[in-house]
Design a protein around this motif. Structure first.
Motif, PDB file in Angstrom:
ATOM      1  N   GLU A 152       0.828  -1.211   0.000  1.00 19.65           N
ATOM      2  CA  GLU A 152       0.000   0.000   0.000  1.00 19.65           C
ATOM      3  C   GLU A 152       0.855   1.251   0.000  1.00 19.65           C
ATOM      4  N   ILE A 155       2.354   1.743  -3.482  1.00 20.01           N
ATOM      5  CA  ILE A 155       1.315   2.192  -4.405  1.00 20.01           C
ATOM      6  C   ILE A 155       0.984   3.659  -4.159  1.00 20.01           C
ATOM      7  N   ARG A 156       0.880   4.037  -2.886  1.00 19.10           N
ATOM      8  CA  ARG A 156       0.581   5.434  -2.552  1.00 19.10           C
ATOM      9  C   ARG A 156       1.704   6.354  -3.018  1.00 19.10           C
ATOM     10  N   LYS A 158       3.798   5.845  -5.528  1.00 19.26           N
ATOM     11  CA  LYS A 158       3.754   5.941  -6.986  1.00 19.26           C
ATOM     12  C   LYS A 158       2.568   6.785  -7.452  1.00 19.26           C
ATOM     13  N   SER A 159       1.455   6.721  -6.712  1.00 17.09           N
ATOM     14  CA  SER A 159       0.290   7.534  -7.089  1.00 17.09           C
ATOM     15  C   SER A 159       0.561   9.023  -6.935  1.00 17.09           C
ATOM     16  N   LYS A 160       1.569   9.350  -6.109  1.00 11.86           N
ATOM     17  CA  LYS A 160       1.938  10.751  -5.900  1.00 11.86           C
ATOM     18  C   LYS A 160       3.148  11.155  -6.738  1.00 11.86           C
ATOM     19  N   ARG A 209     -10.240   0.475  -3.096  1.00  7.53           N
ATOM     20  CA  ARG A 209      -9.717   1.847  -3.094  1.00  7.53           C
ATOM     21  C   ARG A 209      -9.435   2.354  -4.510  1.00  7.53           C
ATOM     22  N   GLY A 210      -9.772   3.628  -4.731  1.00  6.15           N
ATOM     23  CA  GLY A 210      -9.644   4.200  -6.064  1.00  6.15           C
ATOM     24  C   GLY A 210      -8.229   4.395  -6.543  1.00  6.15           C
ATOM     25  N   TYR A 211      -7.282   4.720  -5.645  1.00  4.25           N
ATOM     26  CA  TYR A 211      -5.920   5.006  -6.092  1.00  4.25           C
ATOM     27  C   TYR A 211      -5.097   3.750  -6.359  1.00  4.25           C
ATOM     28  N   VAL A 212      -5.626   2.603  -5.967  1.00  2.97           N
ATOM     29  CA  VAL A 212      -4.927   1.346  -6.214  1.00  2.97           C
ATOM     30  C   VAL A 212      -5.165   0.939  -7.670  1.00  2.97           C
ATOM     31  N   PRO A 213      -4.106   0.669  -8.443  1.00  8.44           N
ATOM     32  CA  PRO A 213      -4.279   0.398  -9.882  1.00  8.44           C
ATOM     33  C   PRO A 213      -5.063  -0.876 -10.161  1.00  8.44           C
TER      34      PRO A 213
END
Length: 260
Positions: A152, A155-156, A158-160, A209-213
């Motif tokens: 998590e 992923i968080r 990389k989402s940023k 969760r939306g931000y998880v690819p």
């Protein structure tokens, strides 16, 4: 950071006076313990953190080369959030590949060469975190307690817009989980029933969760029923494994978090 329920002191353990030891006296979860350690390092002005757990045996070379690798990569790209080695578990077949997410199936990257490669996540143990970007990415998610905490966070990050790097030239001796079980000739990490509760609960929670690819979600949707069959048929006590796995799915769907 010590999450064991028996509260002891650094002197009891024979630790050097230079070691900053914190006994929590209870299992607060891996995320809380990591956050405690990182907070102390940041307070002392450090800009990187090496993370390990009790199942790892880092070499002296790894302790030196990982921070060097992070510093070199951070000089080239300030967006580097974390660097980690390839881990080796002889019980599961040797050196594990690095991973990128793919549709329905993970893309496995054989750790060869000397140049760091961009990956989608690293296991916590053996990783070297860039503390200069810690506050922007945020701490490890304590509500997950254990399992998928490292995934998590990566992923968080990389989402940023941050980068996760695997260092193929570096190795970490690490045992993933308990004694493996063999199913049709393939070794799978063995865990207790409670650990399987967290695996299922947190997998379901992250899928929602939306931000998880979606690439990761697709692979988990394939794996979840397979895990359920393996845990329910090949690990004992079978009914306890199955019951807690199903409870984990339910709690993931209703948003239950924290310790079981």
């Amino acid at each position: 950071m010590d999450n064991s329920e028996e509260r002891v002191t650094a002197t009891d353990l024979g630790l050097d006076s230079s070691i900053d030891y914190l006994a929590n006296g209870a299992n607060l979860g891996i995320a809380t313990a990591l956050n405690q350690g990182v907070a102390r390092l940041i307070a002392k002005g450090h800009t990187c953190a090496l993370l390990f757990d009790q199942d790892s045996e880092p070499s002296a070379a790894l302790l030196t080369e990982l921070p060097r690798t992070l510093l070199a990569e951070r000089a080239r790209d300030a967006r580097v959030a974390i660097v980690g080695p390839a881990y080796e578990d002889a019980r599961l077949g040797g050196v594990a590949p690095f991973v990128r997410f793919g549709c329905l199936k993970l893309q496995r990257i054989v750790p060869v060469g000397t140049q760091p490669v961009e990956v989608d996540f690293l296991i916590t143990s053996g990783s070297c975190v860039n503390l200069r970007v810690w506050h922007h990415i945020g701490p490890m998610e304590e509500a997950l307690f254990i399992d998928f905490v490292d995934l998590e966070w990566c992923i968080r990050a990389k989402s940023k817009g941050y980068v996760v790097l695997g260092a193929p030239a570096l190795r970490l001796a690490h045992e993933l989980g308990g004694e493996p079980v063999r199913v049709f000739g393939r070794a799978y990490p063995g865990h207790g029933p409670v650990r399987h509760y967290y695996i299922f609960r947190n997998a379901v929670a992250l899928i929602l969760r939306g931000y998880v690819p979606w690439r990761w979600k697709s692979t988990e949707l394939v794996k979840l029923p397979c895990r359920l069959v393996i845990y329910g048929l090949f690990m004992r006590p079978r009914l306890t494994h199955l019951r807690l796995s199903l409870l984990g799915i339910w709690h993931g769907l209703i948003g239950r978090a924290g310790a079981l």
